[in-house]
Design a protein around this motif. Structure first.
Motif, mmCIF file in Angstrom:
data_model
loop_
_atom_site.group_PDB
_atom_site.id
_atom_site.type_symbol
_atom_site.label_atom_id
_atom_site.label_comp_id
_atom_site.label_asym_id
_atom_site.label_seq_id
_atom_site.Cartn_x
_atom_site.Cartn_y
_atom_site.Cartn_z
ATOM 1 N N THR A 87 2.390 6.977 3.657
ATOM 2 C CA THR A 87 3.299 7.978 4.220
ATOM 3 C C THR A 87 3.105 9.301 3.496
ATOM 4 O O THR A 87 2.366 9.385 2.513
ATOM 5 N N LYS A 88 3.794 10.332 3.979
ATOM 6 C CA LYS A 88 3.727 11.635 3.319
ATOM 7 C C LYS A 88 4.233 11.554 1.881
ATOM 8 O O LYS A 88 3.754 12.273 0.996
ATOM 9 N N ASP A 89 5.207 10.671 1.648
ATOM 10 C CA ASP A 89 5.860 10.628 0.346
ATOM 11 C C ASP A 89 5.313 9.550 -0.584
ATOM 12 O O ASP A 89 5.693 9.491 -1.753
ATOM 13 N N GLY A 90 4.446 8.684 -0.085
ATOM 14 C CA GLY A 90 3.924 7.592 -0.905
ATOM 15 C C GLY A 90 3.439 6.456 -0.032
ATOM 16 O O GLY A 90 2.637 6.658 0.883
ATOM 17 N N HIS A 139 1.913 -0.747 -7.800
ATOM 18 C CA HIS A 139 1.697 0.406 -8.682
ATOM 19 C C HIS A 139 0.384 0.263 -9.444
ATOM 20 O O HIS A 139 -0.389 1.224 -9.568
ATOM 21 N N LEU A 179 0.468 7.343 -8.109
ATOM 22 C CA LEU A 179 1.829 7.291 -7.564
ATOM 23 C C LEU A 179 2.841 6.912 -8.644
ATOM 24 O O LEU A 179 2.551 6.139 -9.550
ATOM 25 N N ARG A 180 4.012 7.455 -8.523
ATOM 26 C CA ARG A 180 5.138 7.024 -9.355
ATOM 27 C C ARG A 180 5.758 5.774 -8.716
ATOM 28 O O ARG A 180 5.678 5.590 -7.497
ATOM 29 N N ASP A 204 8.740 5.200 -7.939
ATOM 30 C CA ASP A 204 9.726 5.529 -6.904
ATOM 31 C C ASP A 204 9.087 6.015 -5.610
ATOM 32 O O ASP A 204 9.785 6.260 -4.623
ATOM 33 N N GLN A 205 7.766 6.150 -5.591
ATOM 34 C CA GLN A 205 7.061 6.494 -4.347
ATOM 35 C C GLN A 205 6.608 5.251 -3.586
ATOM 36 O O GLN A 205 6.013 5.366 -2.521
ATOM 37 N N LYS A 226 7.993 2.328 -1.590
ATOM 38 C CA LYS A 226 9.190 1.842 -0.902
ATOM 39 C C LYS A 226 8.959 0.430 -0.372
ATOM 40 O O LYS A 226 7.820 0.022 -0.113
#
Length: 554
Positions: free
Chosen positions: A275-278, A301, A309-310, A312-313, A315
């Motif tokens: 996704t755009k966020d992760g 991860h 990526l962190r 929290d990215q 989901k």
């Protein structure tokens, strides 16, 4: 299965007309199939979603309320909620199957094991649910830590009018290791050897096979005993120094091995979407207190480390038969290995798609612009190396010979218990527990240690307090012998041995069940060391200890 949250859940018809059940299910796809025929619906018209609260310790392998809620939703056409009070919960939900074991084991004049004969009878209550796998455990793990060339045995599943029985953490292991580890202690005493020395002398060595005929993927037990021995020797000195006429101190040991996948050709699916966020992970790594969310995030991860990526990215869309693929049950300590490897497979496919010719990675926008898919499906099937060194998938066991290749990965534990016994009251107390364990490479120490502490605590309950025989008596936490805070020592020492597994995500194996494999056996052996009595039935309540002490005087 004394969970703090009682059995609960609710149901309704969703926007697509599917019967939707939200419960503590730890096998959402299996429950969909198990209740479909009884409700008169095809599985595709049943949606199961896990509400991952309140723990289960395995009892939610069985459909305990899904079918009842579903029937009520169908009958009323309205949403239905169901929650049991604690008395109902204890009486109505299933329990661990007790074993009756008859064991004969022998050694030569040098203290080397020469043979094992054992018969085990599994009281499985009125239903057949998973009884074959459970009965197999007695053959797979009786004296599994030791080299025994000659074994004869037979297991029987017995249907009775006792309690409905189902899976409970380390399914079949605590029963099998209780019998086996007491027998090993008794034999060590017969041949005049220290219990730990006797065990060390007879450990399986590289190339040796387990009772099932397969080689384990690693052989860490010798190193584990080497690490725990200084604590053992110091504990023996302290026990001798602290013992008085009233309070006797003792030390006991036990060893446990357990599997990390479902018996036979186990498999799992896990999908990933960029996704755009992760990224978003889709699977059914169900949570019943063990930290499934951290398992998913931690594994992905690590697999996606090149993207930076962190956590929290990452989901999660998990444990919903309408949205996530079937990853199997959160049982048999299989999730980190099986779902973890499926997660890794999906992540590698995504990375391969994102990788540019120069080795850098495309962004989400670049993937869309180039028309490259952003959704990938991961899959894994349990894989091992057989005795010939060849890679193969796991197979089931032969019911006649007990031989096969059922497990890809295992967990190993060496338990050291230090106890005190008040010989005037019969009260036994665990003063310290030490566990040297090997669960492969560890991703998250907090999650793993939470599992180990919890399993040891349950083992103390098994050994000293917990019982369930009479529903008219054992129907509340106090009567069932639920341990108090003071019953679990603050002195719990964990020793991590991390042998990398070839077929496990980044070298990991399973964790959840090994801490409950044999701690209770170590405690009962320690009671014998303290005051000379050998209890063959648990729990070791004060009345049983006093009775044994009186009989020992005769």
């Amino acid at each position: 299965h004394l969970t703090i949250e009682t059995d609960c859940g609710f149901g309704y018809f969703d926007e697509e007309g599917r019967l939707t059940l939200q419960t503590k299910s730890i096998c959402v796809y299996r429950h969909q199939l198990m209740i479909a025929r009884g409700l008169g619906l095809p599985p595709s018209k049943i949606r199961v979603i896990q509400n991952n609260m309140g723990a289960t310790f395995g009892y939610k392998v069985g459909p305990t309320n899904e079918h009842l809620i579903g029937a009520c939703v169908i009958a009323t056409g309205r949403p239905v909620y169901m929650r049991l009070d604690m008395k109902e919960h204890i009486i109505r939900t299933p329990k661990r199957s007790p074993f009756l074991m008859k064991i004969r084991v022998g050694a030569d004049e040098n203290g080397k094991l020469v043979g094992l004969e054992h018969y085990w009878y599994v009281d499985h209550g009125p239903y057949s649910e998973s009884s074959q796998d459970l009965t197999n455990k007695g053959g797979q793990f009786m004296l599994a830590p030791y080299k025994v060339n000659n074994i004869r045995g037979c297991g029987y599943t017995v249907f009775t009018n006792h309690k409905w029985c189902t899976a409970f953490r380390c399914y079949g292991g605590p029963q099998t290791y209780f019998g086996g580890e007491l027998a090993i202690d008794m034999l060590a005493e017969k041949v005049g050897m220290d219990p730990l020395d006797f065990r060390e002398k007879n450990l399986i060595q590289p190339g040796d096979t387990l009772p099932s005929g397969q080689r384990p993927e690693v052989y860490p037990l010798q190193a584990m005993i080497t690490h725990i021995r200084p604590f053992y020797e110091e504990a023996k000195k302290q026990a001798a120094a602290l013992s008085t006429d009233k309070i006797k101190h003792g030390v006991g040991v036990a060893i446990g091995i357990y599997n990390s996948n479902d018996d036979g050709p186990d498999e799992a699916n896990s999908h990933i979407e960029l996704t755009k966020d992760g990224v978003i992970l889709y699977n059914t790594w169900e949570d019943h207190g063990q930290g499934a969310d951290m398992g998913c995030v931690g594994t992905a991860h690590e697999a996606l480390r090149p993207l930076g990526l962190r956590p929290d990215q990452i989901k999660l869309v998990c444990n919903d038969t309408a949205k996530a693929p079937n990853s199997g049950a959160a049982a048999a300590s299989r999730s980190q290995v099986m779902v973890g490897m499926a997660i890794v497979d999906s992540c590698r496919k995504l990375l391969d798609a994102m990788r540019k010719p120069d080795g850098t990675y495309r962004t989400y926008d670049e993937m869309i612009a180039e028309g490259i898919p952003t959704y990938y499906e991961g899959y894994y099937k349990a894989t091992l190396r057989n005795v010939n060194g060849e890679v193969q998938h796991c197979t089931g066991m032969d019911d006649e010979t007990g031989q096969g290749y059922p497990f890809a990965n295992h967990m190993f534990g060496v338990f050291l218990a230090e106890v005190s016994v008040d010989v005037t009251t019969g009260e036994a107390k665990v003063d310290r527990m030490t566990l040297a364990c090997d669960v492969g490479k560890i991703n998250n120490y907090a999650v793993v240690e939470g599992q180990l502490y919890g399993g040891i605590a349950q083992g103390i309950g098994f050994a000293l307090k917990e019982n369930f025989e009479d529903v008219k008596k054992h129907n509340n936490l106090l009567a069932c012998g639920f341990p108090y805070i003071k019953d679990i020592p603050d002195n719990i020492r964990l020793i991590h041995m991390e042998s990398p597994r070839e077929f496990g995500p980044f070298g990991a194996s399973g964790t959840g069940e090994v801490p409950l494999s044999a701690p209770h056996a170590a405690i009962i052996n320690a009671i014998h060391n303290a005051c000379g009595i050998r209890l063959k039935t648990i729990p070791a309540t004060p009345d049983r200890i006093l009775k044994a002490l009186e009989e020992a005087k005769k």
